[in-house]
Design a protein around this motif. Structure first.
Motif, PDB file in Angstrom:
ATOM      1  N   UNK A   1       1.192   3.290   1.047  1.00  0.00           N
ATOM      2  CA  UNK A   1      -0.053   4.044   0.865  1.00  0.00           C
ATOM      3  C   UNK A   1      -1.244   3.329   1.492  1.00  0.00           C
ATOM      4  N   UNK A   2      -2.290   4.094   1.766  1.00  0.00           N
ATOM      5  CA  UNK A   2      -3.533   3.490   2.253  1.00  0.00           C
ATOM      6  C   UNK A   2      -4.202   2.771   1.094  1.00  0.00           C
ATOM      7  N   UNK A   3      -5.137   1.883   1.405  1.00  0.00           N
ATOM      8  CA  UNK A   3      -5.818   1.130   0.352  1.00  0.00           C
ATOM      9  C   UNK A   3      -6.498   2.067  -0.643  1.00  0.00           C
ATOM     10  N   UNK A   4      -7.044   3.124  -0.113  1.00  0.00           N
ATOM     11  CA  UNK A   4      -7.752   4.077  -0.957  1.00  0.00           C
ATOM     12  C   UNK A   4      -6.781   4.764  -1.937  1.00  0.00           C
ATOM     13  N   UNK A   5      -5.635   5.135  -1.419  1.00  0.00           N
ATOM     14  CA  UNK A   5      -4.631   5.776  -2.285  1.00  0.00           C
ATOM     15  C   UNK A   5      -4.075   4.784  -3.312  1.00  0.00           C
TER      16      UNK A   5
END
Ligand SMILES: Cc1ncc(C[n+]2csc(CCOP(=O)(O)OP(=O)(O)O)c2C)c(N)n1
Ligand code: SF4
Ligand code: SF4
Ligand code: SF4
Lengths: 278, 108
Positions: A241-245
């Motif tokens: 996942x992306x950092x935001x996710x």
């Protein structure tokens, strides 16, 4: 007992002279952890006498009262010190410690990091419900930033501990995180934690609807379980996942698995060599 | 686990132990359980049960048992436990355990 499973197996291990249903609120995950602990011990083929469950204070601490192993209900934050003594005196006993997030990481935080540093051969189950359940819902070291509690009515302003990072840094031999929704994986982690030498920690994400959920827009216990189902994901998925996710997810799985010799092992070796005059 | 096809299992709920949290009803793939008007889980569509075991693993109160239809007896250990349970029942099922805990069981 060999071919028993499910509820029948659990009933077999309960103390029948205790009052049931147990004292936990409707939908409290602590009951599910109790079931998982019983299945894990049964799955490892251990006899009731070979196991000692040491619990601290908190709703989580009540767990020990219901189950027919050697059990000790200790003082708040000190379960690991009692457990250390038991393990040193009886190195063949499987000593399992049950603590809440407040019990283990607030008042007992110092004991937790040093149990990991010493690598004493006990298995700690940390029932993380992000709150002080028993005393009315104060925030704990794992209450997420922004969450509402009795003592943070405008939202928690402090940062929270990540139990897995803490225990990894303190050098525990086995570090895992599971949840009461993903129960079969949890059974496996508890079994591995018990079998692995040295200090083992299994952090268990579990819901407290009464004290945490109601203040944080989870209308029912079921909403809390849905949340755990969606947020607790495997490390493999988490890493994609992306950092935001990632910010809204909790990675689960086995983070550390080593076989550094345990404190009691080293101690008994030293004692033998002293006696042998070596 | 037993055969994962429909209709081979008996699903029993022990009402004295059920606190009506609703987990079984919400997550059962066959929608076998519902909460009744007293807030207890009841079996409504036993024939849809696929013996997945989810409810037994997740009932926090050990109040559900899924057995092969062929076993028509409730195991003796469970009967004994349940009979004992029937003799008391002053447990609040509404989430007031914490208050109860701190008031009469332990001075936090
Ligand atoms: C020395 C001491 N300090 C404070 C308390 C009060 N106390 C009892 S339980 C508890 C917190 C329990 O929270 P947690 O460990 O997260 O467990 P939970 O109830 O959520 O399972 C506190 C502060 C106590 N019993 N003893
Ligand atoms: S107050 Fe929370 S932790 Fe304590 S029994 Fe109730 S749901 Fe469980
Ligand atoms: S999961 Fe258990 S306690 Fe909850 S409603 Fe179903 S039978 Fe009752
Ligand atoms: S075993 Fe599975 S399908 Fe059967 S009642 Fe339980 S949750 Fe539903």
């Amino acid at each position: 007992m060999a071919d028993m499973k499910g509820t029948q197996l659990i009933h077999e291990y309960l103390r029948h002279n205790k009052k049931f249903p147990h004292v936990f609120c409707a939908g409290c995950g602590h009951g599910i952890v109790l079931g998982s602990l019983i299945r894990s011990i049964h799955g490892l083929g251990l006899s009731k006498d070979e196991v000692c469950v040491v619990a601290g204070i908190g709703c989580s601490g009540r767990l020990a009262a219901y189950v027919d192993f050697n059990t000790v209900h200790t003082t708040h934050g000190r379960a690991l010190t009692f457990a250390t003594g038991i393990k040193m005196a009886k190195p063949n006993m499987h000593v399992i410690v049950v603590m809440g997030d407040g019990d283990s990481m607030a008042i007992g935080g110092n004991h937790l990091i040093h149990a990991a540093r010493r690598n004493i051969g006990v298995t700690a189950l940390i029932l993380n419900n992000n709150i002080y359940g028993m005393t009315g819902g104060q925030c704990s070291p794992t209450t997420p930033s922004g969450a509402f509690t009795m003592t943070s009515p405008m939202g928690q302003m402090e940062q929270s501990f990540d139990c897995v990072e803490l225990m990894t840094a303190a050098k525990a031999n086995y570090v895992a995180r599971g949840s009461v929704f993903h129960v079969k994986k949890l059974d496996k982690m508890i079994m591995e934690g018990i079998s692995n030498p040295g200090f083992g920690v299994v952090e268990i994400m579990t819901p407290c609807h009464t004290q945490y959920g109601r203040k944080n827009k989870f209308k029912t216990p079921v909403d809390m379980f849905k949340n755990i189902k969606d947020t607790v994901i495997s490390i493999e998925r988490y890493n994609q996942l992306s950092e935001e996710e990632q910010a809204s997810r909790i990675p689960s799985g086995v983070f550390v698995q080593k076989d550094t010799p345990s404190l009691e092992e080293k101690f008994y070796q030293m004692a033998a060599s002293c006696q042998g005059g070596a | 686990m037993s055969v994962k096809s429909k209709g081979n299992s008996t699903v029993t709920i022990f009402p004295d132990w059920c606190k009506g949290c609703g987990i079984c009803a919400a997550f059962c793939p066959g929608k076998v359980m519902e909460l009744n008007d007293q807030g207890k889980a009841v079996v409504v569509k036993e024939e849809e049960c696929i013996s997945c075991g989810f409810c037994e693993l997740h009932c926090p109160d050990f109040a559900i048992m899924v057995r092969p239809k062929a076993d028509d007896e409730i195991p003796a250990v469970c009967r004994a436990v349940l009979e004992k349970a029937a003799r008391k029942t002053d447990m609040p099922a509404d989430g007031s355990a914490a208050e109860k805990n701190s008031s009469d069981m332990e001075k936090g």
